[in-house]
Design an enzyme around this catalytic site. Sequence first.
Site, PDB file in Angstrom:
ATOM      1  CG  HIS A  52      -1.824   8.618 -15.081  1.00  0.00           C
ATOM      2  ND1 HIS A  52      -3.051   8.112 -14.693  1.00  0.00           N
ATOM      3  CD2 HIS A  52      -1.409   9.411 -14.056  1.00  0.00           C
ATOM      4  CE1 HIS A  52      -3.350   8.571 -13.487  1.00  0.00           C
ATOM      5  NE2 HIS A  52      -2.374   9.360 -13.078  1.00  0.00           N
ATOM      6  CE  LYS A  82       2.257  -8.969   5.945  1.00  0.00           C
ATOM      7  NZ  LYS A  82       0.834  -9.022   6.309  1.00  0.00           N
ATOM      8  NE  ARG A 118      -2.350  16.115  -6.918  1.00  0.00           N
ATOM      9  CZ  ARG A 118      -2.167  17.419  -6.850  1.00  0.00           C
ATOM     10  NH1 ARG A 118      -2.813  18.208  -7.665  1.00  0.00           N
ATOM     11  NH2 ARG A 118      -1.336  17.938  -5.986  1.00  0.00           N
ATOM     12  CB  THR A 119      -4.085   9.053  -8.836  1.00  0.00           C
ATOM     13  OG1 THR A 119      -3.284  10.015  -9.508  1.00  0.00           O
ATOM     14  CG2 THR A 119      -4.790   8.193  -9.855  1.00  0.00           C
ATOM     15  NE  ARG A 133      -0.364   5.764 -10.265  1.00  0.00           N
ATOM     16  CZ  ARG A 133      -0.262   7.036  -9.886  1.00  0.00           C
ATOM     17  NH1 ARG A 133       0.631   7.369  -8.974  1.00  0.00           N
ATOM     18  NH2 ARG A 133      -1.032   7.960 -10.399  1.00  0.00           N
TER      19      ARG A 133
END
Lengths: 433, 363
Positions: B136, B86, B58-59, B108
């Site tokens: 957020h 990695k 969604r974001t 995020r």
Amino acid sequence: MRMVVQNGTVIDPANRLEADRDLLIEEGVIRELGRPGSFAAVEAQRIDASGCVVAPGLIDMHVHLREPGYEYKETVLTGTQAAVAGGFTALACMANTSPVNDNGAVTRFIVEQARAAGLARVFPIGALSKGLHGEELAAIGEMVEAGAVAISDDGRPVMDANLMRRALEYCSMFDVPISVHEEDLHLSAGGSMNEGPTSVRLGIRGVPSVAEEVMVARDIALARLTRGRVHIAHVSTRRAVALVRQAKAEGLAVTAEVAPHHFTLTEAAVEGYDTHAKMSPPLRLADDVTAMKEGLRDGSIDAIATDHAPHHRDEKEVEFDQAAHGVTGLETALPLTLKLVRDGVFCLSEAVRKLSVNPARILGLPYGTLAVGRPADLTLFDTRATWRVDPLASRSRSQNTPFAGWELTGKVRLTMVEGRIVYADCEQEGKPA
Amino acid sequence: MTFSQRHFLGIEGLSRDELLFVLHTAESFREISEREVKKVPTLRGKTIINLFYESSTRTRSSFEIAAKRLSADAINISASTSSVNKGETLLDTARNLCAMRPAALVIRHPASGAPHLLARLDQCPVINAGDGAHEHPTQALLDVMTIREHLGDVAGKSIAIVGDILHSRVARSNILALTTLGAQVRLIGPPTLLPLECSRWGVERHTNLRAGLAGVDAIMMLRLQRERQMRNFFPSLDEYARGFCLTVEALKEAKPNVIILHPGPMNRGVEIDSRVADGPYSVILEQVTNGVAVRMAVLYLLTTQERLATQEQSVTNGQAVGQERTDRQTQPGAWAERPQPGQEKGPSRQPEPFLLPERAVGQ
Ligand SMILES: [Zn+2]
């Protein structure tokens, strides 16, 4: 249906009343209190309380009724029979049944059994953790909805401090206290009696006082963090009482109870490997007994609760370290408490406070008072009558008392729940009112 | 008014005027999404990197669409497909990405404060798309924008936030945004998920859903993460729902024209009853639409005011900034960035043609 309880001395600490009063009871509710003879003209069933104290029904906030699952030790019926014979009109029973009372269905079952027995009121205490395993929270909300008045894993200490923290936070939502059995299992591992001079001499592995004290300290710290309500069950050591005293002075929501055996007996009772003197926490030293009395006197200890823990004789007539923990206590609690009154530890009114008023307050029950309009839950007792403890005469299904053969002073004459006589002393029967 | 923040890391620290400025900008961008050709050339030739260490369809897609509607090139990098797995450190990854000269880096990350770490690199504007249990901010803005559409000014309105406050970055950002804008905020949840410290935020704290919902104008439901049960925040999903599921009955406590927000994805039957989620009070889909507008606004404001920052930097260069770099270089292993040749921005680029209504830029 009317009743008059007359010629007794009413002791009602919740209303600061200590005087000769007659009680008029209607439809199970206290209608009026009057000077002796006030209700002479009233048409009613009469109960003669002459020579007796008339107190609000006693409330034992810590018993094991063993049902469901261990009906060979005790049932809700036999347990409440013993309770009313001991002057108790209400009990709170622990969750270590089988199945464990960790969900609403078991809670409802116990409530239902008590209703069918029709003697003392029974308020289940819900488990803190599922299966008492100390890992996951039990269905606390569901149990409270079904009638649980407190939460406890009694018998099993909650070793996971984070679980205890969450439980305290969670219970604050329902305003129910958590009753805590304080024992660090690592420190107590393998122990069957107090760690001290006697255990060393008898060659029995001991449970040190500190096993209790570190947990009391922990839970007080958690009460401070969460503002949750911690009730310390069966406090047994001098320093544990001191910790509670300190917590109260700080204003934390910490309460405590003591069992009659912990303010009456020392570890000396274990002498001869008497398994009837084996319980958890164990009997301690004379200093600790003195501290229990001091705690009762100064209010650090709020309540007297029996930790009535019936066990079958087969579970007691075994090697000491194999024997089950626990003693019965419902029928001996009142006279043992009255001994403290005679010894000058506190007055009679304080004794009633510890046995009725405070347990009701801690559990949020509307009892422990003789106020007009409240249910007529009463205990009539004679403070001078003596009797000898005969385990076989006990109403409990089990006989594991450490006081067998003791001559005790103070005898329950009559117990009434909501205006119904649920126990009357046989000696009194036939005595004209 | 101009928006002078170099990065967009959180609602914390933003003034009421700054919040309103971003909201007004977003409100003017909303119209673009209603056009047939949903695209303006504002950020043409610029690259926006979406660096996602947590999956969030969604974001991430909201940021991607926002960038594309501004004609920027959007690159998505997710933790599972990149060099992240990695063993490369977050800073090394960011340095590499910044070397590609993006106009902004959207991140995020499951760790609270991760965007702040990148912001200290200061090689391009960093936009927080959700960091751990911290903030957020674009979610809060889209929530506030949605509330404003329905209720007008949020000042004086009563807004309930329900659920796992303890772990929710959405809650934190919304509490800050709503209280800054003058709303009365009530937090509702089990005490295990509602820290006592909340009371310091100037909000009401309720552990009873119905009591908390009494007379509220808007209800913001948080998503309950099912794994919380494992850590004993509540006994079971069933018992959680018993106390805190937003049902038709509980909703009766709120104002008749109450609106319900949810950051998605919903746990139907746990925190919200389907009849409520699908009912007339729910503005969940509008939140999604507004999410694009808010992210367009934030991308626009950060990437077009960059030149201002560059100018300021050239003034202070060799002074405080230079001094700081020297200090860092004296510490072995310090994370300080090396000055990179060619990093300095070229002489002022011409402003992009604005396609904004007057009020957005004119304040
Ligand atoms: Zn116990």
